[in-house]
Motif scaffolding. Structure first.
Motif, PDB file in Angstrom:
ATOM      1  N   PHE A  47     -15.066  -8.536 -13.272  1.00  0.00           N
ATOM      2  CA  PHE A  47     -14.631  -7.871 -12.045  1.00  0.00           C
ATOM      3  C   PHE A  47     -13.432  -7.018 -12.448  1.00  0.00           C
ATOM      4  CE2 PHE A  47     -12.596  -7.726  -7.789  1.00  0.00           C
ATOM      5  CZ  PHE A  47     -13.687  -7.264  -7.078  1.00  0.00           C
ATOM      6  N   VAL A  48     -13.689  -5.749 -12.715  1.00  0.00           N
ATOM      7  CA  VAL A  48     -12.690  -4.870 -13.331  1.00  0.00           C
ATOM      8  C   VAL A  48     -11.817  -4.265 -12.243  1.00  0.00           C
ATOM      9  CG1 VAL A  48     -12.348  -2.908 -14.852  1.00  0.00           C
ATOM     10  CG2 VAL A  48     -14.344  -4.390 -15.156  1.00  0.00           C
ATOM     11  N   GLN A  49     -10.493  -4.341 -12.441  1.00  0.00           N
ATOM     12  CA  GLN A  49      -9.568  -3.914 -11.397  1.00  0.00           C
ATOM     13  C   GLN A  49      -8.560  -2.903 -11.928  1.00  0.00           C
ATOM     14  OE1 GLN A  49      -8.752  -7.269  -8.468  1.00  0.00           O
ATOM     15  NE2 GLN A  49      -8.943  -8.404 -10.377  1.00  0.00           N
ATOM     16  N   ARG A  50      -8.459  -1.807 -11.195  1.00  0.00           N
ATOM     17  CA  ARG A  50      -7.535  -0.726 -11.512  1.00  0.00           C
ATOM     18  C   ARG A  50      -6.871  -0.291 -10.207  1.00  0.00           C
ATOM     19  NH1 ARG A  50      -9.071  -2.462 -15.670  1.00  0.00           N
ATOM     20  NH2 ARG A  50     -10.111  -1.407 -17.392  1.00  0.00           N
ATOM     21  N   GLY A  51      -5.694   0.301 -10.311  1.00  0.00           N
ATOM     22  CA  GLY A  51      -5.045   0.751  -9.093  1.00  0.00           C
ATOM     23  C   GLY A  51      -3.987   1.795  -9.361  1.00  0.00           C
ATOM     24  N   LEU A  52      -3.603   2.507  -8.306  1.00  0.00           N
ATOM     25  CA  LEU A  52      -2.631   3.587  -8.402  1.00  0.00           C
ATOM     26  C   LEU A  52      -1.413   3.274  -7.546  1.00  0.00           C
ATOM     27  CD1 LEU A  52      -5.118   6.589  -8.132  1.00  0.00           C
ATOM     28  CD2 LEU A  52      -3.979   5.777 -10.201  1.00  0.00           C
ATOM     29  N   LEU A  53      -0.249   3.564  -8.114  1.00  0.00           N
ATOM     30  CA  LEU A  53       1.026   3.314  -7.446  1.00  0.00           C
ATOM     31  C   LEU A  53       1.565   4.630  -6.898  1.00  0.00           C
ATOM     32  CD1 LEU A  53       3.430   1.369  -6.855  1.00  0.00           C
ATOM     33  CD2 LEU A  53       4.342   2.030  -9.102  1.00  0.00           C
ATOM     34  N   PHE A  54       1.863   4.643  -5.594  1.00  0.00           N
ATOM     35  CA  PHE A  54       2.373   5.834  -4.928  1.00  0.00           C
ATOM     36  C   PHE A  54       3.756   5.558  -4.338  1.00  0.00           C
ATOM     37  CE2 PHE A  54      -2.242   6.046  -4.688  1.00  0.00           C
ATOM     38  CZ  PHE A  54      -2.525   7.351  -5.038  1.00  0.00           C
ATOM     39  N   ALA A  55       4.534   6.613  -4.194  1.00  0.00           N
ATOM     40  CA  ALA A  55       5.846   6.501  -3.554  1.00  0.00           C
ATOM     41  C   ALA A  55       5.739   6.935  -2.100  1.00  0.00           C
ATOM     42  CB  ALA A  55       6.872   7.369  -4.275  1.00  0.00           C
ATOM     43  N   LYS A  56       6.381   6.191  -1.211  1.00  0.00           N
ATOM     44  CA  LYS A  56       6.490   6.626   0.180  1.00  0.00           C
ATOM     45  C   LYS A  56       7.427   7.825   0.254  1.00  0.00           C
ATOM     46  CE  LYS A  56       6.197   1.985   2.302  1.00  0.00           C
ATOM     47  NZ  LYS A  56       6.985   0.977   3.059  1.00  0.00           N
ATOM     48  N   SER A  57       7.347   8.583   1.322  1.00  0.00           N
ATOM     49  CA  SER A  57       8.329   9.637   1.554  1.00  0.00           C
ATOM     50  C   SER A  57       9.684   8.974   1.793  1.00  0.00           C
ATOM     51  CB  SER A  57       7.937  10.482   2.766  1.00  0.00           C
ATOM     52  OG  SER A  57       7.901   9.685   3.936  1.00  0.00           O
ATOM     53  N   PRO A  58      10.795   9.682   1.507  1.00  0.00           N
ATOM     54  CA  PRO A  58      12.130   9.067   1.651  1.00  0.00           C
ATOM     55  C   PRO A  58      12.402   8.468   3.019  1.00  0.00           C
ATOM     56  CG  PRO A  58      12.271  11.161   0.495  1.00  0.00           C
ATOM     57  CD  PRO A  58      10.864  11.046   0.989  1.00  0.00           C
ATOM     58  N   GLN A  59      11.859   9.084   4.067  1.00  0.00           N
ATOM     59  CA  GLN A  59      12.063   8.589   5.428  1.00  0.00           C
ATOM     60  C   GLN A  59      10.720   8.522   6.157  1.00  0.00           C
ATOM     61  OE1 GLN A  59      15.059  11.419   6.836  1.00  0.00           O
ATOM     62  NE2 GLN A  59      16.640   9.850   6.582  1.00  0.00           N
ATOM     63  N   PRO A  60       9.904   7.508   5.834  1.00  0.00           N
ATOM     64  CA  PRO A  60       8.594   7.403   6.496  1.00  0.00           C
ATOM     65  C   PRO A  60       8.751   7.099   7.986  1.00  0.00           C
ATOM     66  CG  PRO A  60       9.071   5.420   5.233  1.00  0.00           C
ATOM     67  CD  PRO A  60      10.161   6.396   4.915  1.00  0.00           C
ATOM     68  N   HIS A  61       7.842   7.632   8.779  1.00  0.00           N
ATOM     69  CA  HIS A  61       7.911   7.376  10.225  1.00  0.00           C
ATOM     70  C   HIS A  61       7.518   5.938  10.519  1.00  0.00           C
ATOM     71  CE1 HIS A  61       3.517   7.930  10.167  1.00  0.00           C
ATOM     72  NE2 HIS A  61       3.744   9.042   9.492  1.00  0.00           N
ATOM     73  N   ASP A  62       7.841   5.482  11.719  1.00  0.00           N
ATOM     74  CA  ASP A  62       7.714   4.066  12.066  1.00  0.00           C
ATOM     75  C   ASP A  62       6.292   3.538  11.918  1.00  0.00           C
ATOM     76  OD1 ASP A  62      10.398   4.021  12.586  1.00  0.00           O
ATOM     77  OD2 ASP A  62      10.187   4.296  14.758  1.00  0.00           O
ATOM     78  N   ASP A  63       5.315   4.364  12.260  1.00  0.00           N
ATOM     79  CA  ASP A  63       3.924   3.899  12.194  1.00  0.00           C
ATOM     80  C   ASP A  63       3.232   4.400  10.920  1.00  0.00           C
ATOM     81  OD1 ASP A  63       3.879   6.539  12.901  1.00  0.00           O
ATOM     82  OD2 ASP A  63       2.323   6.317  14.449  1.00  0.00           O
ATOM     83  N   PHE A  64       4.016   4.607   9.852  1.00  0.00           N
ATOM     84  CA  PHE A  64       3.472   5.150   8.599  1.00  0.00           C
ATOM     85  C   PHE A  64       2.331   4.287   8.064  1.00  0.00           C
ATOM     86  CE2 PHE A  64       3.535   4.686   3.935  1.00  0.00           C
ATOM     87  CZ  PHE A  64       3.098   5.952   3.573  1.00  0.00           C
ATOM     88  N   MET A  65       2.562   2.987   7.900  1.00  0.00           N
ATOM     89  CA  MET A  65       1.539   2.133   7.295  1.00  0.00           C
ATOM     90  C   MET A  65       0.329   1.975   8.191  1.00  0.00           C
ATOM     91  SD  MET A  65       2.031   1.331   4.191  1.00  0.00           S
ATOM     92  CE  MET A  65       0.618   0.244   4.073  1.00  0.00           C
ATOM     93  N   GLU A  66       0.550   1.865   9.480  1.00  0.00           N
ATOM     94  CA  GLU A  66      -0.583   1.726  10.400  1.00  0.00           C
ATOM     95  C   GLU A  66      -1.482   2.956  10.338  1.00  0.00           C
ATOM     96  OE1 GLU A  66      -1.480   1.077  15.187  1.00  0.00           O
ATOM     97  OE2 GLU A  66       0.577   1.017  14.429  1.00  0.00           O
ATOM     98  N   THR A  67      -0.848   4.133  10.334  1.00  0.00           N
ATOM     99  CA  THR A  67      -1.621   5.375  10.256  1.00  0.00           C
ATOM    100  C   THR A  67      -2.334   5.490   8.913  1.00  0.00           C
ATOM    101  OG1 THR A  67      -0.035   6.478  11.714  1.00  0.00           O
ATOM    102  CG2 THR A  67      -1.468   7.887  10.390  1.00  0.00           C
ATOM    103  N   LEU A  68      -1.609   5.159   7.825  1.00  0.00           N
ATOM    104  CA  LEU A  68      -2.204   5.235   6.488  1.00  0.00           C
ATOM    105  C   LEU A  68      -3.393   4.298   6.359  1.00  0.00           C
ATOM    106  CD1 LEU A  68      -2.071   6.260   3.535  1.00  0.00           C
ATOM    107  CD2 LEU A  68      -0.559   4.312   3.050  1.00  0.00           C
ATOM    108  N   LEU A  69      -3.253   3.072   6.829  1.00  0.00           N
ATOM    109  CA  LEU A  69      -4.345   2.107   6.728  1.00  0.00           C
ATOM    110  C   LEU A  69      -5.568   2.567   7.498  1.00  0.00           C
ATOM    111  CD1 LEU A  69      -2.356  -1.234   7.017  1.00  0.00           C
ATOM    112  CD2 LEU A  69      -3.666  -0.485   5.033  1.00  0.00           C
ATOM    113  N   ASP A  70      -5.367   3.122   8.688  1.00  0.00           N
ATOM    114  CA  ASP A  70      -6.497   3.628   9.476  1.00  0.00           C
ATOM    115  C   ASP A  70      -7.242   4.714   8.707  1.00  0.00           C
ATOM    116  OD1 ASP A  70      -5.995   1.924  11.569  1.00  0.00           O
ATOM    117  OD2 ASP A  70      -4.928   3.394  12.792  1.00  0.00           O
TER     118      ASP A  70
END
Length: 442
Positions: A47-70
């Motif tokens: 079960f081969v696993q790879r992934g990418l690491l990203f940086a958030k913007s310096p000031q993400p908006h409050d619903d950043f993760m909820e919007t991103l996940l959707d």
């Protein structure tokens, strides 16, 4: 002061199915048969696993993760319309007289691809990028699903698992796939098209009609088999000959045995600049009085020499370098580079430790690798497949390390790993799970 191991907080888990399952094509309703190339890798720990690491913007908006996940979930659902086998489940058939087994992927009887959302509340991007091998090991175990072990029934496994982890100032998007379903070429093809759909969806400003989002490189899902074989291949034995088999009324196998923990290996990362690689290539060609040795062959030769030297083999002892090769272009006629599945052969280069670590060992090893790789053609590919069909052998990562005198070079610089974007710019780093680590595997 020793740092406490990071603790992943699981926030949610669900399954993602191809968008609008009812209207999927007739092809998605048919069994996805496994070829000899696929069957070699039938094992839960492949079960081969790879992934990418990203940086958030310096000031993400409050619903950043909820919007991103959707957006991630919806674009994944759209991508699975094209790559629907990734949302399926492995099934097997027990044949009698004589006893044999056949395997295929059922794309209908499945909850879909597994999706996990979690958080490492006290971990930053810097913690990952500047980590030592010890702390990196602890963090990696948190970022991936079933990193060390695959304590799950093979037939119950999701063939694709997406693991999104929120960090203090970043996001990690990890993907795991069963190797028997896709090689590295197909895996990154899927990842690239998923990213393409995400960006198109973003630009469409909420217009998520599946008909309005196409992809530039649709996968070729037609199966390729050696002449006279397929679509179902009956195997007289399986990699699970020592496990307890249970079949339901439809002949589907469910194994009740869990997989033991894999041996632990210390893993290190080394970086080679383009300038250093250019010097290596020039040195290998100059010493070998040729111009045909590639950068890849030169670097592989260097790594092979270094590992052999620290193993302290006797001069007369043989050492082997294994290099997997994408066989799509080797066949006549060639397969499309968008062929989905496994299309991989393994080349074998052998020399003695004395020759390898000797004065001209770099050019000698690089030239041997070059000769083996350029001679790996349609005839060699088909000969290897015929031999496997005559006497099937299954790779088993739980058997421990490779041959103690062997080095295996995996992956490819040709894969488009950093061309994937999910609304956060280019990835900062690619990370690999350690679940298939073995001694001598690069």
């Amino acid at each position: 002061m020793a740092r406490n191991p990071p603790s992943l907080r699981i926030i949610s888990e669900c399954f993602i199915q191809p968008y609008d399952v009812v209207s999927n094509s007739q092809q998605s309703k048919q069994p996805f048969y496994l070829t000899p190339w696929d069957l070699v890798y039938i094992h839960p720990r492949f079960f081969v696993q790879r992934g990418l690491l990203f940086a958030k913007s310096p000031q993400p908006h409050d619903d950043f993760m909820e919007t991103l996940l959707d957006k991630i979930k919806h674009s994944l659902s759209l991508a699975l319309v094209h790559f629907f086998p990734l949302a399926g489940r492995l099934k097997s058939i027990k044949n009698k007289n004589p006893l044999s087994y056949s395997f295929y992927v059922d794309c209908n009887d499945s909850p879909g691809a597994k999706f996990i959302y979690g958080a490492l509340d006290n971990t930053t991007v810097s913690d990952i990028l500047s980590s030592t091998d010890v702390t990196e090991e602890l963090i990696l175990q948190s970022l991936f699903d079933d990193d060390r072990t695959a304590n799950i029934h093979l037939h119950a496994m999701s063939l694709l698992t997406v693991h999104v982890t929120e960090l203090v100032d970043g996001v990690f998007i990890g993907c795991g796939r069963s190797h028997f379903l896709a090689d590295g070429n197909s895996f990154w093809h899927f990842f690239n098209m998923w990213s393409e759909i995400f960006q198109a969806q973003d630009q469409a400003e909420g217009n998520t009609n599946i008909a309005s989002i196409s992809i530039s490189r649709p996968p070729v899902l037609d199966r390729w088999f050696p002449d006279g074989h397929g679509p179902l291949i009956n195997l007289p034995s399986t990699p699970f000959h020592d496990l307890d088999y249970h079949h339901d009324d439809h002949g589907h196998k469910h194994d009740s045995t869990k997989i033991c923990e894999a041996p632990k290996f210390r893993v290190r990362t080394f970086h080679f600049s383009s300038q250093v690689i250019a010097k290596l290539k020039a040195k290998a060609n100059s010493e070998g009085e040729t111009s045909k040795i590639s950068s890849f062959q030169s670097l592989s030769a260097l790594v092979w020499r270094c590992i052999t030297r620290v193993r302290r083999l006797q001069p007369h002892q043989s050492t082997t370098c294994l290099v997997p090769v994408n066989t799509r272009s080797k066949l006549e006629p060639p397969l499309s580079q968008d062929y989905f599945g496994n299309s991989v052969g393994i080349t074998v280069t052998i020399t003695t430790a004395g020759e390898l670590v000797g004065e001209n060992g770099l050019s000698l090893a690089a030239w041997k690798l070059h000769q083996v790789l350029v001679s790996y053609n349609d005839k060699a590919v088909r000969k290897g497949l015929d031999a496997w069909l005559e006497s099937p052998m299954f790779l088993n990562p739980e058997a421990g390390s490779l041959d103690p005198h062997c080095v295996m070079i995996n992956g490819s610089a040709k894969f488009n790993t950093f061309g994937n974007e999910f609304g956060m710019g280019k990835a900062l780093s690619i990370l690999l799970a350690r679940n298939t680590a073995t001694s001598g595997k690069i």
